[in-house]
Scaffold this motif. Sequence first.
Motif, PDB file in Angstrom:
ATOM      1  N   VAL A 129      48.846  42.829  34.488  1.00 39.43           N
ATOM      2  CA  VAL A 129      47.959  43.456  33.506  1.00 39.43           C
ATOM      3  C   VAL A 129      46.541  42.913  33.676  1.00 39.43           C
ATOM      4  O   VAL A 129      45.555  43.664  33.656  1.00 39.43           O
ATOM      5  N   LEU A 130      46.445  41.582  33.882  1.00 35.15           N
ATOM      6  CA  LEU A 130      45.129  40.956  34.077  1.00 35.15           C
ATOM      7  C   LEU A 130      44.447  41.520  35.317  1.00 35.15           C
ATOM      8  O   LEU A 130      43.252  41.840  35.304  1.00 35.15           O
ATOM      9  N   VAL A 131      45.210  41.662  36.411  1.00 30.69           N
ATOM     10  CA  VAL A 131      44.654  42.213  37.651  1.00 30.69           C
ATOM     11  C   VAL A 131      44.130  43.626  37.416  1.00 30.69           C
ATOM     12  O   VAL A 131      43.065  44.004  37.920  1.00 30.69           O
ATOM     13  N   ALA A 132      44.888  44.413  36.639  1.00 33.15           N
ATOM     14  CA  ALA A 132      44.444  45.784  36.370  1.00 33.15           C
ATOM     15  C   ALA A 132      43.099  45.780  35.637  1.00 33.15           C
ATOM     16  O   ALA A 132      42.178  46.520  35.990  1.00 33.15           O
ATOM     17  N   PHE A 133      42.968  44.914  34.612  1.00 30.04           N
ATOM     18  CA  PHE A 133      41.705  44.832  33.883  1.00 30.04           C
ATOM     19  C   PHE A 133      40.567  44.403  34.803  1.00 30.04           C
ATOM     20  O   PHE A 133      39.457  44.945  34.738  1.00 30.04           O
ATOM     21  N   LEU A 134      40.838  43.418  35.676  1.00 29.79           N
ATOM     22  CA  LEU A 134      39.787  42.945  36.578  1.00 29.79           C
ATOM     23  C   LEU A 134      39.387  44.042  37.563  1.00 29.79           C
ATOM     24  O   LEU A 134      38.214  44.207  37.880  1.00 29.79           O
ATOM     25  N   ALA A 135      40.395  44.797  38.058  1.00 31.48           N
ATOM     26  CA  ALA A 135      40.099  45.844  39.035  1.00 31.48           C
ATOM     27  C   ALA A 135      39.130  46.862  38.449  1.00 31.48           C
ATOM     28  O   ALA A 135      38.225  47.332  39.127  1.00 31.48           O
ATOM     29  N   VAL A 136      39.313  47.189  37.174  1.00 33.06           N
ATOM     30  CA  VAL A 136      38.407  48.145  36.539  1.00 33.06           C
ATOM     31  C   VAL A 136      37.088  47.455  36.186  1.00 33.06           C
ATOM     32  O   VAL A 136      35.997  47.918  36.540  1.00 33.06           O
ATOM     33  N   GLY A 137      37.196  46.302  35.522  1.00 34.89           N
ATOM     34  CA  GLY A 137      36.016  45.643  34.969  1.00 34.89           C
ATOM     35  C   GLY A 137      35.017  45.199  36.024  1.00 34.89           C
ATOM     36  O   GLY A 137      33.805  45.300  35.831  1.00 34.89           O
ATOM     37  N   LEU A 138      35.501  44.697  37.170  1.00 39.78           N
ATOM     38  CA  LEU A 138      34.582  44.179  38.172  1.00 39.78           C
ATOM     39  C   LEU A 138      33.765  45.281  38.830  1.00 39.78           C
ATOM     40  O   LEU A 138      32.761  45.020  39.472  1.00 39.78           O
ATOM     41  N   PRO A 155      55.547  36.255  33.061  1.00 33.93           N
ATOM     42  CA  PRO A 155      54.224  35.837  33.566  1.00 33.93           C
ATOM     43  C   PRO A 155      53.708  36.788  34.634  1.00 33.93           C
ATOM     44  O   PRO A 155      52.515  37.062  34.705  1.00 33.93           O
ATOM     45  N   LEU A 156      54.614  37.325  35.479  1.00 39.65           N
ATOM     46  CA  LEU A 156      54.188  38.278  36.509  1.00 39.65           C
ATOM     47  C   LEU A 156      53.599  39.517  35.858  1.00 39.65           C
ATOM     48  O   LEU A 156      52.564  40.030  36.291  1.00 39.65           O
TER      49      LEU A 156
END
Lengths: 177, 158
Positions: A13-22, A7-8
């Motif tokens: 991976v989710l944080v990485a996508f958000l960091a780019v996407g936002l 889960p970590l």
Amino acid sequence: MVRYLLPLGIFLVLVAFLAVGLKLNPREVPSPLINKSAPAFELPTVRDPDRSIGLSDLKREVSLFNVWASWCVSCRHEHPLLVELSRRRIVPIYGLNYKDNRADAMRWLDNLGNPYRASAFDSDGRVGIDWGVYGVPETFVVDRNGIIRHKHTGPISTEDWKNTLLPIIRDLQADRG
Amino acid sequence: MRLLLTVIVLLIASVGLQAGVVEPRGFDDPAEESRYRRLIAELRCLVCQNQNLADSNADLAKDLRNQTYDMIKAGKTDEEIVSFMVNRYGDFVLYRPPLKSTTFLLWFGPLILMILGAVVLLIQIRRRNIRPPPKALSAEEQEQLKDILADTGEDSRS
């Protein structure tokens, strides 16, 4: 231990996508005209309806093609920068006066300064459609051969100029682009 | 009462289905008219990006509707009109994203994730259901079991 890593891992991976996407702007529509020939056009100028301006005027030199209008509020934010650029002769600037009224446009230039070598009078916006204009202001960087190299949507801030547009223009002017 | 409510809800919902064409157009040919309606429903308004050209009140939408109308009248095919728009505005102008290698995840991502989730769920369920069958009690353990049952029997009586 492995059970907690999965889960970590997914979370990271989710944080990485958000960091780019936002950081991205979802409203920005990338132009399909980049690195393609600029659309040819022939329009009367704003100042003198009997004079005409066309794509051939933008060639021979690296130039900026700036879409503006007297009814456009954001255009006022970038206008002082454009006036300064034209005063310092860094790059020739041509205007596309988009869906405007001739008298209003000329009064606007008289009041705020005229950075344009010439402005094309696109009263019905058809030339704008050819260039993929969907808002005002927009600015295109056109190289010596009439190829569109960059499109900037929205007003040009000093950061945009320093960090993005000026390096591109310098490279093209030195034939490095 | 429920029937009345259902009818009212359906009527309200049908507003979204009606063609919100803003200007009336003179079409002599009904085939051309249906082509026009379909095209402006399939093209996106770049200003109000959640609407198609048919529904949007933006100036650019009006201009692009005019462009579409003029091109139909000039005898252009649907493909020619669509590629005119895509050449100038990119794939985003298509309200329904085309199926390309770059949009593969957009189209199939949710389905793939759902299948993945179902597979993980099935594996977890299977794992929980696999228990070793209970071994028979040895003689000693059976004595212990009798004692325990006798004890609980006494407690419940007192």
